[in-house]
Scaffold this active site. Structure first.
Site, PDB file in Angstrom:
ATOM      1  N   GLU A 105     -52.004  30.800  62.756  1.00  8.69           N
ATOM      2  CA  GLU A 105     -52.408  29.636  61.943  1.00  8.69           C
ATOM      3  C   GLU A 105     -51.962  28.341  62.589  1.00  8.69           C
ATOM      4  O   GLU A 105     -52.669  27.347  62.561  1.00  8.69           O
ATOM      5  CB  GLU A 105     -51.840  29.791  60.531  1.00  8.69           C
ATOM      6  CG  GLU A 105     -52.503  30.943  59.780  1.00  8.69           C
ATOM      7  CD  GLU A 105     -51.859  31.203  58.455  1.00  8.69           C
ATOM      8  OE1 GLU A 105     -50.653  31.550  58.431  1.00  8.69           O
ATOM      9  OE2 GLU A 105     -52.533  31.084  57.422  1.00  8.69           O
ATOM     10  N   GLU A 125     -51.075  39.545  57.379  1.00  7.34           N
ATOM     11  CA  GLU A 125     -50.387  39.340  56.117  1.00  7.34           C
ATOM     12  C   GLU A 125     -50.751  40.366  55.054  1.00  7.34           C
ATOM     13  O   GLU A 125     -49.937  40.709  54.217  1.00  7.34           O
ATOM     14  CB  GLU A 125     -50.658  37.938  55.588  1.00  7.34           C
ATOM     15  CG  GLU A 125     -49.996  36.822  56.390  1.00  7.34           C
ATOM     16  CD  GLU A 125     -50.809  36.365  57.582  1.00  7.34           C
ATOM     17  OE1 GLU A 125     -51.706  37.108  58.018  1.00  7.34           O
ATOM     18  OE2 GLU A 125     -50.508  35.283  58.104  1.00  7.34           O
TER      19      GLU A 125
END
Ligand code: T1G
Length: 695
Positions: A105, A125
């Site tokens: 990210e 995640e």
């Protein structure tokens, strides 16, 4: 140390440095933000490169900070990403090895991304019961497109950087062997004056008929995600990348992420993630303890276990010699291994080349003399101390000095086995779980005299075999089987009090067990437990058991292998059909015991199956047989089909609350066979102190 700053010509280089994988903890985030601001304030700096020290660009948010306020403290990950994306000079992410989660990210917030091949690119995640919480669900679809991004986010599976070289995720993937930093600095120099600075957030997600694709994805993901809420949330947040403005999408993503952080399922998955890694840490065995090289293995016994154990070595590329006493048994064992690999190849999971390579690694012999040079020998013979003695005395004679002598015993006293040799320091237990080539759990039994280097070597081997190695002390049943003994006792008593096998199994499977106790017994063989109980009746007559299981075995109903067990089976059909004969026998047995059968709730069934194990586990912890509660959780998550979303028996007990567990135990202590419910002192102590097993 969390991020270094240096200037190379007109390019500032910020190196994330938070071993082992540059987790983006608070200190690292703050140092990186400072670095960017420092570079922006330096007129001599024209561009910025962010890279990672050591074995990763970044493994993502620092999961060691997950349950601490630091995780969300400023500068947050979102602030770091906004600082990079909002910089007035080009920011280039230079990626190698691992770029995952928050690390990816961050890279997506940079203006440019360059990489070496072989880097694992992932947003994993979902494997922690979460979703990318720093813009990943909004930015990844903008560079990879809706479908590829959704697949990566819902699966959490890494993709190698070179496979993404032609996508907008990367501006350049260099040739293998390139000096990444030099190449990245050169690239930054080239784009130093390029304007406007490209921002992923400004790209569009175009996917024709995206609503139909997303609806299909929702249905598919809902069907496969079971009790876990995260996968479906992943779909909804990726859908927001199409339907919402970028900032609204990020806001929605954040709400979903924070919501998932609080779920028990995510807490359980995060607990399991750490538990698996901490299990290999042994306080009195330093991680740099020298280990013995294991280049050649031998396995004694070519039966189901021996064959499966041998396959583990072969799968790890370690040559193995299978030893049997009779040619027929050896041939049968080798043929079974070949058949297993042929089946894997038929499923397209093994190429002919790999098949040939594996078969070339395995050989057989009837002579102990031929295995003497092996670095490790694993005994997998009949579970009888007399047989173990014969084998280990022979191994002591023939094995070279320094060879590790391992026993696959599932309950017998490893110290007694070690004392059959003149080298007890080289003896260790390697308790594989059937099917040994499939089950991840490996109980590593540390004898009183097992050498520290032997233990370290066996832990290293378990990692090489892709097993979850959990260290156990020596006791009857070690960790897993000692606890399952209490589970089985309760299952038997429940039959006497009013349950039938199907009700108990259904309640256990509704709780989340892969299989209830009676279907499991029919699968594994009811005679195994029968053999152990007959030994217990002699050795520990004070332990009470239901005789129902003995009555079943006396009828020869060992389970699927005899075509009948607790359930009836039809030829060629593994489906379990309730047996009128067995159910009548159970009711009859209650009458003979004078036990008035009663309706038993599913809740009582689950509590008695699970809390009986938790109580025994508290004793196992007190006695030091297990080093930590999370190790016990790993044993049950990887070896006994305990539901992952509940985190393991100890994590589950903590979730229920130990005072509630204790109250239930005290209630059952007043019931049928209440003698089985003596509260473990550690459990009572922790409950009284308002503490938990996992701290
Ligand atoms: N933070 C801190 N430590 C980590 C870590 C992390 N993200 N990942 C691994 N470690 C530690 C691990 O505990 C072990 O420590 C060591 O690194 C080696 O790990 C907002 C919130 C990176 C592929 O889920 O998949 O970003 O035991 O044995 O086989 O969206 O670790 O040595 O002390 O597994 O080479 C998302 C999880 C976080 C990545 C390396 N990231 N890690 O595998 O070594 S959530 C992940 C892995 C997030 C944002 C959200 C693997 C690996 P120790 P290892 P490995």
């Amino acid at each position: 140390m969390s991020a270094e700053y240096q200037v190379s010509g007109s390019v500032a280089v910020i190196t994330l440095n938070n071993p082992p994988v540059n987790g983006l903890g608070l200190a690292t985030r703050a140092a990186a933000v400072d670095g960017i601001q420092r570079a922006l304030a330096d007129a001599a700096v024209k561009a910025i490169v962010i890279t990672g020290a050591g074995k990763a660009f970044s493994g993502g948010a620092d999961i060691k900070e997950f349950n601490s306020p630091k995780a969300l403290a400023e500068p947050s990950l979102a602030t770091l990403i906004a600082t990079a994306e909002g910089a007035s000079k080009p920011v280039v992410a230079a990626i190698h090895s691992v770029c995952m989660g928050g690390g990816l990210e961050l890279a997506l917030g940079c203006h440019y991304r360059v990489a070496l091949p072989g880097a694992q690119i992932a947003l994993p995640e979902v494997k922690l019961g979460l979703l990318p919480g720093a813009g990943g669900t909004q930015r990844l679809p903008r560079v990879l497109g809706l479908e590829m991004a959704l697949n990566m986010i819902v699966s959490g599976t890494p993709v190698l950087s070179e496979k993404l070289a032609k996508t907008a995720l990367f501006d350049e993937v260099f040739a293998a062997g390139t000096d990444l930093l030099a190449a990245a600095v050169a690239f930054a120099g080239k784009v130093a004056d390029a304007r406007p600075l490209p921002k992923v957030r400004e790209r569009k997600v175009d996917y024709p008929n995206h609503e139909a694709f997303l609806q299909f994805s929702r249905n598919t993901v809902k069907a496969m995600s079971g009790p876990f809420p995260a996968p479906l949330k992943c779909v909804e947040t990726v859908a927001a990348a199409v339907a919402m403005k970028f900032d609204d999408g990020v806001k929605f993503e954040r709400e979903c992420f924070l919501g998932l952080m609080q779920t028990t399922e995510s807490k359980a998955l995060r607990h399991a993630f750490f538990a698996e890694r901490v299990a290999s840490k042994v306080p009195d065995v330093p991680s740099d303890t020298p280990t013995r090289a294991i280049k050649q293995a031998a396995v004694i016994g070519a039966g189901t276990m021996g064959g499966g154990i041998a396959m583990n070595f072969v799968n790890a590329g370690i040559p193995v010699i299978l030893l049997e006493t009779k040619q027929e048994a050896l041939d049968k064992g080798l043929a079974t291994i070949r058949k297993n690999y042929e089946n894997t190849m038929k499923k397209g999971k093994l190429t002919q080349e790999k098949f040939d390579q594996r078969l070339a690694l395995i050989s057989g012999t009837l002579s102990y003399e031929e295995i003497g040079q092996a670095d490790i020998v694993v005994e997998a013979v009949f579970e009888d101390m007399g047989v173990k003695e014969t084998v280990f005395r022979k191994l002591d004679e023939v094995m070279k000095p320094g060879a590790i002598l391992a026993s696959n015993t599932s309950t017998l006293d490893l110290n007694q086995i070690a004392n059959f040799t003149k080298r007890p320091e080289d003896v260790v237990g390697t308790h594989f779980f059937s099917p040994a080539n499939v089950m991840k759990l490996l109980e590593i039994v540390r004898g009183a005299k097992t050498g520290k280097d032997v233990l370290a070597s066996t832990l290293a081997l378990s990692k090489k075999l892709k097993k979850t190695g959990v260290v156990s002390g020596v006791c009857d049943g070690f960790i897993g089987n000692r606890m399952i003994e209490q589970y089985s006792r309760q299952a038997g008593f429940l039959l006497e009090e009013g349950c039938l096998p199907e009700q108990v199994d259904k309640a256990a499977e509704k709780f989340g067990f892969a299989m209830g106790p009676f279907r499991m017994g029919d699968l594994a063989g009811n005679d195994i437990g029968w053999y152990i109980r007959k030994r217990r009746y002699v050795e520990s007559p004070e332990i009470s058991y239901s005789k129902t299981a003995d009555l079943l075995c006396e009828l020869g109903r060992y389970g699927q292998k005899t075509g009948a067990g607790w359930y009836d089976y039809k030829a060629g059909d593994r489906k379990a059909y309730p047996s009128e004969l067995v159910n009548a026998m159970i009711v009859q047995h209650s009458a003979e015991l004078g036990v008035a059968r009663r309706k038993v709730s599913d809740q009582e069934i689950v509590e008695r199956l699970v809390f009986s194990m938790v109580n025994e586990a508290a004793l196992i912890l007190e006695e030091g047989i297990a080093m930590r509660a999370s190790d016990i959780d790993m044993v049950y998550l990887t070896g006994y089909g305990f539901p992952l979303f509940r985190g393991g028996p100890m994590f589950y007990a903590d979730t229920v609350g130990l005072p509630n567990v204790l109250a239930a135990i005290e209630k059952y202590a007043k019931g049928h066979h209440g003698e089985a419910w003596r509260p473990a002192p550690l459990l009572a102590k922790l409950a009284a102190e308002g503490k938990s097993f996992n701290g």
